[in-house]
Design a protein around this motif. Structure first.
Motif, PDB file in Angstrom:
ATOM      1  N   ALA A   1      29.334  38.275  39.619  1.00  0.00           N
ATOM      2  CA  ALA A   1      28.979  36.857  39.749  1.00  0.00           C
ATOM      3  C   ALA A   1      29.669  36.037  38.662  1.00  0.00           C
ATOM      4  CB  ALA A   1      27.463  36.696  39.678  1.00  0.00           C
ATOM      5  N   ARG A   2      29.686  36.548  37.441  1.00  0.00           N
ATOM      6  CA  ARG A   2      30.324  35.843  36.322  1.00  0.00           C
ATOM      7  C   ARG A   2      31.821  35.670  36.572  1.00  0.00           C
ATOM      8  NH1 ARG A   2      32.958  38.116  32.420  1.00  0.00           N
ATOM      9  NH2 ARG A   2      31.931  40.088  32.740  1.00  0.00           N
ATOM     10  N   ALA A   3      32.459  36.711  37.059  1.00  0.00           N
ATOM     11  CA  ALA A   3      33.903  36.649  37.300  1.00  0.00           C
ATOM     12  C   ALA A   3      34.255  35.637  38.380  1.00  0.00           C
ATOM     13  CB  ALA A   3      34.428  38.033  37.683  1.00  0.00           C
ATOM     14  N   ARG A   4      33.330  35.369  39.293  1.00  0.00           N
ATOM     15  CA  ARG A   4      33.602  34.488  40.422  1.00  0.00           C
ATOM     16  C   ARG A   4      33.018  33.090  40.299  1.00  0.00           C
ATOM     17  NH1 ARG A   4      32.967  36.014  45.836  1.00  0.00           N
ATOM     18  NH2 ARG A   4      33.828  33.960  46.087  1.00  0.00           N
ATOM     19  N   VAL A   5      32.164  32.840  39.326  1.00  0.00           N
ATOM     20  CA  VAL A   5      31.412  31.588  39.290  1.00  0.00           C
ATOM     21  C   VAL A   5      32.315  30.358  39.266  1.00  0.00           C
ATOM     22  CG1 VAL A   5      31.067  31.409  36.784  1.00  0.00           C
ATOM     23  CG2 VAL A   5      29.337  30.506  38.352  1.00  0.00           C
ATOM     24  N   SER A   6      33.462  30.432  38.651  1.00  0.00           N
ATOM     25  CA  SER A   6      34.355  29.270  38.575  1.00  0.00           C
ATOM     26  C   SER A   6      35.424  29.283  39.667  1.00  0.00           C
ATOM     27  CB  SER A   6      35.031  29.219  37.204  1.00  0.00           C
ATOM     28  OG  SER A   6      35.902  30.321  37.040  1.00  0.00           O
ATOM     29  N   GLU A   7      35.326  30.215  40.616  1.00  0.00           N
ATOM     30  CA  GLU A   7      36.323  30.356  41.678  1.00  0.00           C
ATOM     31  C   GLU A   7      37.737  30.377  41.093  1.00  0.00           C
ATOM     32  OE1 GLU A   7      35.559  31.161  44.713  1.00  0.00           O
ATOM     33  OE2 GLU A   7      33.429  30.872  44.428  1.00  0.00           O
ATOM     34  N   PRO A   8      38.000  31.336  40.209  1.00  0.00           N
ATOM     35  CA  PRO A   8      39.282  31.370  39.517  1.00  0.00           C
ATOM     36  C   PRO A   8      40.449  31.723  40.447  1.00  0.00           C
ATOM     37  CG  PRO A   8      38.093  33.383  39.104  1.00  0.00           C
ATOM     38  CD  PRO A   8      37.156  32.473  39.868  1.00  0.00           C
ATOM     39  N   ALA A   9      41.641  31.328  40.037  1.00  0.00           N
ATOM     40  CA  ALA A   9      42.846  31.636  40.805  1.00  0.00           C
ATOM     41  C   ALA A   9      43.249  33.095  40.625  1.00  0.00           C
ATOM     42  CB  ALA A   9      43.991  30.725  40.365  1.00  0.00           C
ATOM     43  N   VAL A  10      42.880  33.666  39.486  1.00  0.00           N
ATOM     44  CA  VAL A  10      43.216  35.064  39.170  1.00  0.00           C
ATOM     45  C   VAL A  10      41.948  35.761  38.702  1.00  0.00           C
ATOM     46  CG1 VAL A  10      44.582  36.599  37.686  1.00  0.00           C
ATOM     47  CG2 VAL A  10      45.568  34.435  38.483  1.00  0.00           C
ATOM     48  N   VAL A  11      41.722  36.963  39.213  1.00  0.00           N
ATOM     49  CA  VAL A  11      40.607  37.787  38.747  1.00  0.00           C
ATOM     50  C   VAL A  11      41.206  39.067  38.182  1.00  0.00           C
ATOM     51  CG1 VAL A  11      38.488  38.996  39.379  1.00  0.00           C
ATOM     52  CG2 VAL A  11      39.060  36.852  40.506  1.00  0.00           C
ATOM     53  N   ARG A  12      40.868  39.376  36.937  1.00  0.00           N
ATOM     54  CA  ARG A  12      41.338  40.597  36.292  1.00  0.00           C
ATOM     55  C   ARG A  12      40.201  41.602  36.323  1.00  0.00           C
ATOM     56  NH1 ARG A  12      41.284  43.432  31.885  1.00  0.00           N
ATOM     57  NH2 ARG A  12      43.118  44.471  31.112  1.00  0.00           N
ATOM     58  N   LEU A  13      40.482  42.776  36.853  1.00  0.00           N
ATOM     59  CA  LEU A  13      39.473  43.815  37.044  1.00  0.00           C
ATOM     60  C   LEU A  13      39.882  45.063  36.265  1.00  0.00           C
ATOM     61  CD1 LEU A  13      39.422  43.315  40.889  1.00  0.00           C
ATOM     62  CD2 LEU A  13      37.660  42.514  39.323  1.00  0.00           C
TER      63      LEU A  13
ATOM     64  N   ASP B   1      24.171  29.237  41.322  1.00  0.00           N
ATOM     65  CA  ASP B   1      23.223  29.730  42.324  1.00  0.00           C
ATOM     66  C   ASP B   1      23.929  30.482  43.440  1.00  0.00           C
ATOM     67  OD1 ASP B   1      21.117  28.641  40.900  1.00  0.00           O
ATOM     68  OD2 ASP B   1      21.112  26.763  42.054  1.00  0.00           O
ATOM     69  N   ALA B   2      25.041  29.951  43.913  1.00  0.00           N
ATOM     70  CA  ALA B   2      25.792  30.615  44.988  1.00  0.00           C
ATOM     71  C   ALA B   2      26.316  31.965  44.522  1.00  0.00           C
ATOM     72  CB  ALA B   2      26.941  29.726  45.451  1.00  0.00           C
ATOM     73  N   SER B   3      26.789  32.021  43.301  1.00  0.00           N
ATOM     74  CA  SER B   3      27.329  33.260  42.756  1.00  0.00           C
ATOM     75  C   SER B   3      26.241  34.328  42.617  1.00  0.00           C
ATOM     76  CB  SER B   3      27.979  32.965  41.398  1.00  0.00           C
ATOM     77  OG  SER B   3      28.700  34.052  40.939  1.00  0.00           O
ATOM     78  N   ARG B   4      25.067  33.927  42.126  1.00  0.00           N
ATOM     79  CA  ARG B   4      23.934  34.874  42.022  1.00  0.00           C
ATOM     80  C   ARG B   4      23.509  35.364  43.391  1.00  0.00           C
ATOM     81  NH1 ARG B   4      19.120  32.213  39.590  1.00  0.00           N
ATOM     82  NH2 ARG B   4      20.036  30.457  40.657  1.00  0.00           N
ATOM     83  N   ASP B   5      23.480  34.445  44.350  1.00  0.00           N
ATOM     84  CA  ASP B   5      23.059  34.797  45.705  1.00  0.00           C
ATOM     85  C   ASP B   5      24.028  35.789  46.340  1.00  0.00           C
ATOM     86  OD1 ASP B   5      21.373  34.670  47.943  1.00  0.00           O
ATOM     87  OD2 ASP B   5      22.580  33.078  48.848  1.00  0.00           O
ATOM     88  N   ARG B   6      25.331  35.580  46.147  1.00  0.00           N
ATOM     89  CA  ARG B   6      26.353  36.461  46.737  1.00  0.00           C
ATOM     90  C   ARG B   6      26.202  37.906  46.289  1.00  0.00           C
ATOM     91  NH1 ARG B   6      30.282  32.050  46.191  1.00  0.00           N
ATOM     92  NH2 ARG B   6      30.637  32.732  44.069  1.00  0.00           N
ATOM     93  N   VAL B   7      25.712  38.111  45.077  1.00  0.00           N
ATOM     94  CA  VAL B   7      25.600  39.481  44.567  1.00  0.00           C
ATOM     95  C   VAL B   7      24.161  40.007  44.588  1.00  0.00           C
ATOM     96  CG1 VAL B   7      27.679  39.301  43.151  1.00  0.00           C
ATOM     97  CG2 VAL B   7      25.441  38.781  42.144  1.00  0.00           C
ATOM     98  N   GLY B   8      23.264  39.273  45.233  1.00  0.00           N
ATOM     99  CA  GLY B   8      21.894  39.745  45.398  1.00  0.00           C
ATOM    100  C   GLY B   8      21.038  39.653  44.152  1.00  0.00           C
TER     101      GLY B   8
END
Length: 154
Positions: A66-78, A36-43
């Motif tokens: 939102a998917r990339a951030r939902v688990s609060e990962p230590a590394v995000v690959r973009l 829910d927090a992840s969906r909210d952050r991206v509108g």
């Protein structure tokens, strides 16, 4: 944990926004509150019941953020993460990259100098899999980055 956001949406198009995110949350051990927090952050809270297929390209990319951030990962690959994003979506992407501060690393692959400047602190220039230059981006303009990039490839 590694989060990923690429230029392709990587969505199950027949699922709605929420189940798309719940799948990733379940696999990574994140909570439904994180979804829910992840969906909210991206509108996308109001679009939770829309199928991914019904979303425009920019909203699909927001769902990807939102998917990339939902688990609060230590590394995000973009990988070309700005594909399809409008100005507000690009701002949300920058916020997502900055979230977590020094406790989170982001690795960005992009051919867009403006995107690199907006999202990164330094650029590595690669040729044939080898690093041929490093460019600090503080105070860098798009034109200056393009020049430094060309110089690194010489």
């Amino acid at each position: 944990h590694i989060g990923y956001l690429g230029h392709e949406p990587l969505a199950y198009l027949d699922l709605t926004v929420r189940p798309n995110l719940e799948l990733v949350a379940d696999l990574s051990g994140a909570t439904s509150g994180a979804v829910d927090a992840s969906r909210d952050r991206v509108g996308l809270l109001a679009r939770s019941r829309d199928s991914a297929r019904a979303l425009c390209r920019g909203l699909l990319q927001r769902r990807g953020i939102a998917r990339a951030r939902v688990s609060e990962p230590a590394v995000v690959r973009l990988d070309e993460p700005g594909a399809g994003l409008d100005a507000r979506g690009a701002d949300l992407l920058a916020e997502a990259v900055a979230a977590g501060g020094e406790e989170r690393a982001a690795v960005l692959v992009s051919h867009d100098p403006a995107e690199v400047i907006a999202l990164a602190q330094r650029a590595l220039v690669m040729r044939s899999g080898q690093i041929v230059g490093q460019i600090p981006l503080a105070g860098m303009t798009v034109a200056a980055l393009a020049e430094a990039y060309a110089e690194a490839l010489r």
